[in-house]
Design an enzyme around this catalytic site. Sequence first.
Site, short mmCIF file in Angstrom:
data_model
loop_
_atom_site.label_atom_id
_atom_site.label_comp_id
_atom_site.label_asym_id
_atom_site.label_seq_id
_atom_site.Cartn_x
_atom_site.Cartn_y
_atom_site.Cartn_z
N ASP A 284 41.45 40.90 38.64
CA ASP A 284 40.08 40.31 38.78
C ASP A 284 39.92 40.68 40.27
OD1 ASP A 284 37.68 39.22 38.47
OD2 ASP A 284 38.30 37.43 37.59
C1 NOJ Z 1 35.11 38.16 38.81
C2 NOJ Z 1 35.04 37.58 37.62
O1 NOJ Z 1 35.92 36.39 37.28
C3 NOJ Z 1 35.08 38.50 36.47
O2 NOJ Z 1 35.00 38.06 35.20
C4 NOJ Z 1 34.20 39.70 36.59
O3 NOJ Z 1 34.39 40.84 35.57
C5 NOJ Z 1 34.67 40.57 37.98
N1 NOJ Z 1 34.34 39.42 38.93
C6 NOJ Z 1 33.53 41.63 38.30
O4 NOJ Z 1 32.28 41.43 38.46
#
Ligand code: NOJ
Length: 737
Positions: A284
């Site tokens: 993430d």
């Molecule tokens: C953080 C989020 O937790 C995740 O779900 C997302 O895909 C990413 N950012 C990219 O935007």
Amino acid sequence: MEIKKLVFIRILIAVISLEIPLLFCNNTERGENKFIDSLISVMTLDEKIGQLVQIDYGTISHERAVELVREGKVGSLFNLGILDNCLKLQRTAVEESRLGIPLIIGQDVIHGFRTIFPIPLAESCAWDPKISERNARIAAIEASACGVHWTFAPMVDIARDARWGRIAEGSGEDPYLGSILASAKVRGFQSNNLSKNNTIVACPKHYVAYGAAEGGRDYNTVEISLITLHEIYLPPFLSAIREGALTIMSAFNEINGVPASANPYTLKSILRDNWKFDGFVVSDYNAVNELIAHGFAKNMKKAAMKAFLAGVDMEMMGYTYFNHMKELVEEGTIQEEQIDKSVRRILKVKYRLGLFNDPYYGNKEREQKEILKKEFVKQARQSARESIVLLKNEGVLPISDKDLPLAVIGPLADSKEDLLGSWSCYGRPEDVISILEALREKYSDRNILYHKGCEIIGGNKKGFQKAIKIAKKAKTILLVLGEASWMSGEAGSRAYIGLPGYQLELAKEIRRNTNKPIIAILVNGRPLAIKWLADNVDAIVESWQLGIQHGPTVVDILSGDYNPSGKLTVTFPQATGQEPIYYNHKNTGRPPVGERRRYVSWYVDLPYGVLYPFGYGLSYSKFDYHDLEIYPRSLSINDTLHIKFKITNKSNIAGKEITQLYIRDISASITRPVKELKRFKKIMISPKETVKIEFKLPIRECGFYNENLEYVIEPGLFKLWVGPNSAEGLEGEFIVK
Ligand code: NOJ
């Protein structure tokens, strides 16, 4: 021109590696492996590391992005915005980088790309895998038409705590339903041929147990037993992977002291060794870098090392791989062969997407033709209809002409943006039809009196008097209340999950000053603690955040043009303090049943029980369950239980019923939940019709993880229920020998 370069690369690789068959490389596994091996054999260490790096385009200048891509320092970009950016940067990758390896372009396509569908939590209330699949398919068509290859979805985190804002993004609290819907979405995104240019790669997230954040506070610590991890949080991921999801995202949270983005147990033992996942893992956003803040790595270099060795192939932002991976390889901490393995996984996904044949997804023509198509909008309406849950109806719905005029009051009545929900991708408020607009369209302006009354949050009570005034003039009052879209989703946790701002006071004032039927329409991204409403208004329509067709869909339900059939996939508490709350809880030694008394598992300041249980939802039809038959009554582990029963629609209105089967293992070596969903079925039943339902349940599915994390089925007595929700139904039992 660009295709020529790809052909040239192929020839080059083939010649260097003396693999002439590569020239004819096709989509066979052999062709794929040979192509990838040969490509890796001509890559420099820098180019390999580049494939492991993913950057958010929105955080750097276009020039910098071009430079990084040209130098082969980045294998994936996301948040590119418009099609033009995708095409330009892909052209740079293919034509100007040394080996011309295409980028894989990502985007959070969560509940639609431009045609915005209900938020996933709402969509799950349809209990309809076909709807989930279709919505994902349309999202993939639109996203790919605009240059996107890869979505960071589905979000398959089980969520048992409504304070957690990200409950909006998933399919609720049940692992069985969650698993079925997870697969459906993967099918929708990836379809059956990933190399087609209208399919995109799925990325189930956030692996794993992100939904178990303590106190429902986003990014917070997770401390759960391994049994709970296996039984509740892992199944939807396994289901998505079995369906063919080729990527997976490691989560922000720690699990029992080890961050999920550097966790060898979840990333290696479970994902690779047990599940044989052969796609790639992306972290993430910044999660690898955050190992430092977790107190798990003392600097960026150690963070890169720990995440990579645990199994994170690609780092989303964070720059630890970008800055330190080479050094780690050169000093021998990480072997180049290990890097090769991750590169191979990433190239494989690019290969399967067909990017080495045609790296350009989307073009102007497709963008024009395939966005917001009529049939897509129609599907948005249909899926929204099935997502609405009717929570209460004291005979006031559906509305008829005698109930007009309507006073429409509340801060969400005229909102568009909030109906899109969080993660609304390229959705635009101007594509949305508000509830007020749809009501005016249906009942004409003269029958609609409107006043906002108050703001969603903050503000004051100045509008109350005007709202009361129109309420007095109308025959029926619609209160459109709830949350702003930013109040759920990522970093959208709430400490109080009641109606924010002055909304509850507004509702109370309207009730105190009028004697008319009040229908509350809720717009929200999580279950709300709405006990006062439940006790004091005449009807409650849970409409969630339904996307572009929110307004007309609510009117379809209010008017009776569509018979509601959605059922909750999350429990509604009476009060915030009951969270986390979920139907499949343990019984405890002192369950609160019967008359209220002390020394049971209760709250001194709250009645027993939940406000609305999991699986609950009303219809304008009336369904009656009867004639339950179970056979055989006594079975062995390899047998299958047959459950038959009947449902009669006693009303004059055709309607859909979502019928549910639950079991309970009465006594076991590890205590079992009071109920576990095992099957469900959605069926249309005509007026006065009786339908026969049959469920078959292999006893193999009635087991659990024991202390040694082995899946076992223990002999003994089981209870079983078939019914309209997790709290009601016909009861039976069976014995496992
Ligand atoms: C953080 C989020 O937790 C995740 O779900 C997302 O895909 C990413 N950012 C990219 O935007």
